[in-house]
Design a protein around this motif. Structure first.
Motif, PDB file in Angstrom:
ATOM      1  N   SER A 140      -8.417  40.199  25.038  1.00  0.00           N
ATOM      2  CA  SER A 140      -8.205  41.235  26.052  1.00  0.00           C
ATOM      3  C   SER A 140      -7.325  40.727  27.193  1.00  0.00           C
ATOM      4  O   SER A 140      -6.486  41.463  27.725  1.00  0.00           O
ATOM      5  N   LEU A 141      -7.502  39.465  27.565  1.00  0.00           N
ATOM      6  CA  LEU A 141      -6.680  38.914  28.647  1.00  0.00           C
ATOM      7  C   LEU A 141      -5.232  38.771  28.214  1.00  0.00           C
ATOM      8  O   LEU A 141      -4.309  39.092  28.985  1.00  0.00           O
ATOM      9  N   LEU A 142      -5.004  38.325  26.993  1.00  0.00           N
ATOM     10  CA  LEU A 142      -3.629  38.210  26.501  1.00  0.00           C
ATOM     11  C   LEU A 142      -2.949  39.574  26.433  1.00  0.00           C
ATOM     12  O   LEU A 142      -1.760  39.701  26.754  1.00  0.00           O
ATOM     13  N   ALA A 143      -3.681  40.585  26.015  1.00  0.00           N
ATOM     14  CA  ALA A 143      -3.088  41.921  25.902  1.00  0.00           C
ATOM     15  C   ALA A 143      -2.567  42.395  27.253  1.00  0.00           C
ATOM     16  O   ALA A 143      -1.439  42.917  27.349  1.00  0.00           O
ATOM     17  N   ARG A 144      -3.352  42.234  28.315  1.00  0.00           N
ATOM     18  CA  ARG A 144      -2.900  42.663  29.639  1.00  0.00           C
ATOM     19  C   ARG A 144      -1.799  41.748  30.156  1.00  0.00           C
ATOM     20  O   ARG A 144      -0.860  42.195  30.811  1.00  0.00           O
ATOM     21  N   THR A 145      -1.913  40.455  29.864  1.00  0.00           N
ATOM     22  CA  THR A 145      -0.895  39.509  30.312  1.00  0.00           C
ATOM     23  C   THR A 145       0.478  39.879  29.762  1.00  0.00           C
ATOM     24  O   THR A 145       1.475  39.928  30.505  1.00  0.00           O
ATOM     25  N   TYR A 146       0.539  40.141  28.474  1.00  0.00           N
ATOM     26  CA  TYR A 146       1.834  40.455  27.860  1.00  0.00           C
ATOM     27  C   TYR A 146       2.386  41.784  28.360  1.00  0.00           C
ATOM     28  O   TYR A 146       3.604  41.956  28.481  1.00  0.00           O
ATOM     29  N   ALA A 147       1.499  42.732  28.676  1.00  0.00           N
ATOM     30  CA  ALA A 147       1.957  44.014  29.214  1.00  0.00           C
ATOM     31  C   ALA A 147       2.572  43.826  30.599  1.00  0.00           C
ATOM     32  O   ALA A 147       3.632  44.386  30.909  1.00  0.00           O
TER      33      ALA A 147
END
Length: 229
Positions: A140-147
Motif C-alpha cells: 500500500s505504501l509503494l502504491a501511493r509513493t509511485y502515484a
C-alpha cells in the motif's frame, strides 16, 4: 532564461527501471515533449551500457533507475543531473519504504534531487509528502509513493519545458543513506526478539516473495507467504 522551444530541443538521457508502468509513462512524456531523448531501462544487476560513455547532453534524469550513475556521466550533463527518489529526505538509500514502515513513520514522501557521486546526497530540488497510516504495508505504501512520484515528475519536467529554472528546496537529507547491509539485517528474525520487534519487521519487509528470515543457532529459515484459499 532560455525559450520554451530551446528547452524542447535540449537533449535528455533517461535512466529507468525495466518493465515498470510508471517508468514507461515518464519516458513517454519525455519523448512527447523533447526532441532528443536517449533512454536506457534495466534491471537489478544489469551493467550500465558502454555506449553511454560517449553520451553528452543537457540533462540526465534517473527515474527508479537500477544503476548508480557514475561521475563521468553526471559531468556529461551540461545543465543538470537529477533523480526522483521514492522516499522523503528522512529515508535516503536502499529499502527506504521498509525503514519508514519499521519506524512507524507518520509521514512519507518523494524527493527530486540533484545527483552526486554518492547516492542520495545531492542538493534537494523538491519534496512532496503524504501521510502514512497504521494499516499501511509495503504494497500500500509503494502504491501511493509511485502515484505521488509521477506527479512530482510531471511538475519538475513542466518547469524545464516552460524554460524555468529548477527550484532549490530548503530541505536536507537527515541521515546517511541506508546500506545494503542494513537492509539485509532488517529481514532477520531471531528467538531473542520481542513480539513487538518481530511484528515490526514482518510489517516492514513482507512483500510478495520477499519475506523475513528466521535465524536459529546458525541456521537461516526463510518464511514463505501462504497461498490464498
Amino acid at each position: 532564461m532560455r525559450s520554451t522551444m530551446d528547452e524542447k530541443n535540449c537533449s535528455l538521457l533517461f535512466l529507468g527501471k525495466q518493465d515498470d508502468p510508471y517508468v514507461e509513462a515518464a519516458l513517454q512524456f519525455c519523448q512527447r515533449n523533447f526532441t532528443d531523448v536517449t533512454a536506457q531501462l534495466g534491471k537489478w544487476g544489469d551493467t550500465l551500457p558502454e555506449e553511454l560513455k560517449s553520451w553528452h547532453g543537457d540533462y540526465v534524469i534517473s527515474y527508479l533507475s537500477r544503476w548508480v550513475v557514475p561521475e563521468y556521466l553526471l559531468k556529461s550533463a551540461k545543465v543538470a543531473s537529477f533523480n526522483f527518489h521514492p522516499a522523503s529526505p528522512e529515508y535516503p538509500g536502499i529499502g527506504c519504504n521498509n525503514f519508514a514502515l519499521y519506524e512507524n513513520a507518520r509521514e512519507y514522501g518523494v524527493t527530486c534531487h540533484h545527483m552526486s557521486p554518492r547516492v542520495d546526497t545531492g542538493p534537494i530540488i523538491a519534496v512532496k509528502r503524504f501521510p502514512m497510516f497504521p494499516t499501511d504495508d509495503v504494497a500500500s505504501l509503494l502504491a501511493r509513493t509511485y502515484a505521488y512520484q509521477i506527479v512530482l515528475f510531471y511538475e519538475i519536467m513542466s518547469l524545464i519545458i516552460e524554460g524555468r529554472e529548477l527550484p532549490a528546496s530548503e530541505e536536507k537529507w537527515t541521515r546517511k543513506p541506508f546500506s545494503r547491509v542494513e537492509f539485509n539485517q532488517l529481514f532477520e528474525i531471531t528467538p531473542d526478539m520481542s513480539k513487538e520487534e518481530i511484528a515490526k519487521r514482518v510489517r516492514a519487509i513482507s512483500y510478495g516473495p520477499w519475506q523475513p528470515k528466521v535465524k536459529l543457532q546458525g541456521f537461516v529459515f526463510e518464511l514463505k507467504p501462504q497461498p490464498d484459499h
